[in-house]
Design a protein around this motif. Structure first.
Motif, mmCIF file in Angstrom:
data_model
loop_
_atom_site.group_PDB
_atom_site.id
_atom_site.type_symbol
_atom_site.label_atom_id
_atom_site.label_comp_id
_atom_site.label_asym_id
_atom_site.label_seq_id
_atom_site.Cartn_x
_atom_site.Cartn_y
_atom_site.Cartn_z
ATOM 1 N N PRO A 66 2.456 -7.025 -2.947
ATOM 2 C CA PRO A 66 2.569 -5.442 -3.160
ATOM 3 C C PRO A 66 1.846 -4.349 -2.459
ATOM 4 O O PRO A 66 2.186 -3.174 -2.066
ATOM 5 C CB PRO A 66 2.076 -5.451 -4.614
ATOM 6 N N ARG A 67 0.544 -4.807 -2.354
ATOM 7 C CA ARG A 67 -0.279 -3.919 -1.363
ATOM 8 C C ARG A 67 0.109 -3.777 -0.148
ATOM 9 O O ARG A 67 0.086 -2.614 0.483
ATOM 10 C CB ARG A 67 -1.752 -4.529 -1.368
ATOM 11 N N LEU A 74 3.209 -4.160 1.093
ATOM 12 C CA LEU A 74 4.280 -3.347 1.080
ATOM 13 C C LEU A 74 4.234 -1.905 0.709
ATOM 14 O O LEU A 74 5.024 -1.313 1.471
ATOM 15 C CB LEU A 74 5.421 -4.016 0.390
ATOM 16 N N PHE A 75 3.604 -1.564 -0.445
ATOM 17 C CA PHE A 75 3.571 0.057 -1.002
ATOM 18 C C PHE A 75 2.398 0.385 -0.826
ATOM 19 O O PHE A 75 2.219 1.508 -1.366
ATOM 20 C CB PHE A 75 4.178 -0.530 -2.415
ATOM 21 N N ALA A 114 -1.157 4.682 -4.744
ATOM 22 C CA ALA A 114 -0.480 3.342 -4.508
ATOM 23 C C ALA A 114 -1.459 2.348 -4.274
ATOM 24 O O ALA A 114 -1.168 0.989 -4.985
ATOM 25 C CB ALA A 114 0.363 3.595 -3.150
ATOM 26 N N ASP A 115 -2.766 2.512 -3.848
ATOM 27 C CA ASP A 115 -3.679 1.421 -3.536
ATOM 28 C C ASP A 115 -4.170 0.893 -4.950
ATOM 29 O O ASP A 115 -4.277 -0.162 -5.146
ATOM 30 C CB ASP A 115 -4.782 2.054 -2.852
ATOM 31 N N THR A 171 -1.424 -1.255 -6.748
ATOM 32 C CA THR A 171 -1.120 -2.464 -5.882
ATOM 33 C C THR A 171 -2.313 -3.434 -5.814
ATOM 34 O O THR A 171 -1.999 -4.319 -5.249
ATOM 35 C CB THR A 171 -0.608 -2.387 -4.624
#
Length: 431
Positions: free
Chosen positions: A159-160, A162-163, A169-170, A173
């Motif tokens: 997840p980190r 990719l996103f 976001a950080d 994820t």
């Protein structure tokens, strides 16, 4: 002393010990994340001590508390809030200031395994393997160049990779959320498979409220996801889903090799409980899934795979593993080559003893299997020369899970036709 008084006394001693551990870490912990956790945890364990003391005083006065405030689960709840949820949230936010990859443990808002696993996911997407050739870096090799996990651990960093990219976001994820979600999902699935048994407070204390679990949850997390999957694989095996238990255990082994001995215990359990056919299905599923998970990554860079997954954890890599908690195996090995040989000899003797135990008293229930896995992993962690005391979270969680499995098993044997005679037949035989 009544049973309730004895339980409350045990609770008070447990929470007081946890409070002492957290209090010491507020002052002496090397890592920033440990100190943040400890300051929150002091509040959680302190409130648990106060509440348990209140329950004891009320009970001795002959006026035990009733309702929600009279529940021993209050202590577990405040620990979950103050020693797990709040410190994790704060450390995730604090990490946004950027302290990864710095050689300054007093500034780390997440332990290195979190960054390493997130980086491994990025490497997998870019190169087809989460492992770098440490001999081709063009500089001196550092500990954090290694990814000492199997390929499955990389999933938690995807997840980190990719996103991630911005502050929100950080934060969302952070791999610790993924570890936590996986652990919670495994717990819920296990309880569902066991038909929602009554959970003893002592089980929650061992598996959840123990400082090793709470600290791991806040600052790192991978071990909780892995032990959760391990418990789930045992639940699948004991509830008749034998073939499915193999792939789940393969996920566990592919994430962290330390739990590989559990495969033997689970195999013996299935042979004892369901016969050779079940053992065969489980074994095939386990081997095939393990091959599918490992072979593609191995083929991309065999040398790097062996270096990261096998040589480094065994202390045979380009540099030595920093795992050096003062547990018996490490202390014995510190006397030099002879000490190392003695440590491995003791580890071998422990393995033989556990195998004899498995043969002479094979596990017939899930709680039996969990006990043997806990003892086996405990011996491995205590006696191996390079280890960390944090790994003791495995046997502690497994022992807590064992109490839940035992609760489920006792309920099943109390049902007519599932281990005890029907009431009418019991009356006839007793008369």
């Amino acid at each position: 002393m009544t049973k309730d008084s004895r339980q409350l006394t045990i609770d008070l001693v447990f929470y007081a010990g946890c409070l002492l551990f957290a209090g010491i870490n507020t002052a002496v912990a090397e890592f920033y994340g440990y100190r943040v956790w400890a300051n929150f945890a002091v509040a959680g364990y302190g409130l648990a001590v106060v509440h348990t003391s209140w329950l004891m005083i009320a009970a001795r006065r002959g006026k035990p508390l009733s309702g929600a405030l009279g529940s021993r689960w209050i202590g577990i709840g405040v620990i979950g809030l103050f020693a797990m949820i709040l410190p994790l949230g704060m450390l995730v936010i604090r990490r946004l200031t950027g302290t990864d990859w710095l050689i300054t443990p007093n500034s780390w808002a997440a332990q290195p395994e979190v960054w390493v696993i997130e980086r491994s996911a990025k490497l997998l997407l870019e190169n087809g393997t989460p492992y770098v050739d440490v001999t081709a870096l063009g500089r001196a090799v550092e500990v954090n160049d290694y990814t000492p996990y199997g390929p499955v651990m990389t999933v938690f960093g995807l997840p980190r990779a990719l996103f991630g990219g911005g502050p929100v976001a950080d934060a969302l994820t952070d791999a610790r959320w993924m570890f936590a979600l996986a652990a919670v999902a495994c717990v819920l699935l296990t309880l569902r498979l066991l038909k929602w048994p009554k959970i003893p407070v002592s089980a929650a204390q061992l598996a959840l409220a123990c400082p090793l679990t709470a600290l791991t949850w806040a600052v790192a997390g991978p071990d909780l996801a892995i032990v959760g999957l391990l418990v789930l694989s045992v639940a699948l095996a004991t509830t008749g889903r034998t073939v499915l238990s193999g792939p789940v255990l393969a996920l566990v082994i592919s994430a962290k090799l330390i739990v590989a001995p559990a495969a033997v215990v689970l195999g013996v359990l299935l042979l004892t409980r369901r016969g050779p056919r079940a053992l065969g299905g489980y074994s095939v599923a386990l081997v095939v899934t393990t091959a599918v998970l490992h072979v593609p990554v191995y083929l991309v860079d065999p040398k790097a795979f062996i270096e990261h997954v096998f040589r480094f954890p065994l202390g045979m890599g380009v540099i030595e593993s920093p795992a050096a908690s003062p547990l018996p195996g490490h202390l014995i090995a510190s006397f030099g080559p002879v000490g190392t040989a003695v440590s491995f000899a003791l580890l071998g003797l422990a393995a033989v003893a556990i195998l004899v135990w498995l043969v002479r008293r094979p596990p017939a229930t899930g709680s039996d299997a969990l006990l043997r896995i806990a003892v086996g992993l405990g011996a491995l962690i205590l006696l191996t020369p390079a280890t960390r005391y944090g790994y003791l979270v495995y046997p502690l969680v497994l022992l807590g899970a064992r109490l839940i499995f035992a609760s489920s098993e006792s309920r099943e044997t109390a049902v007519p036709g599932k281990g005890t005679a029907p009431p009418a037949q019991q009356s006839a035989t007793s008369s």
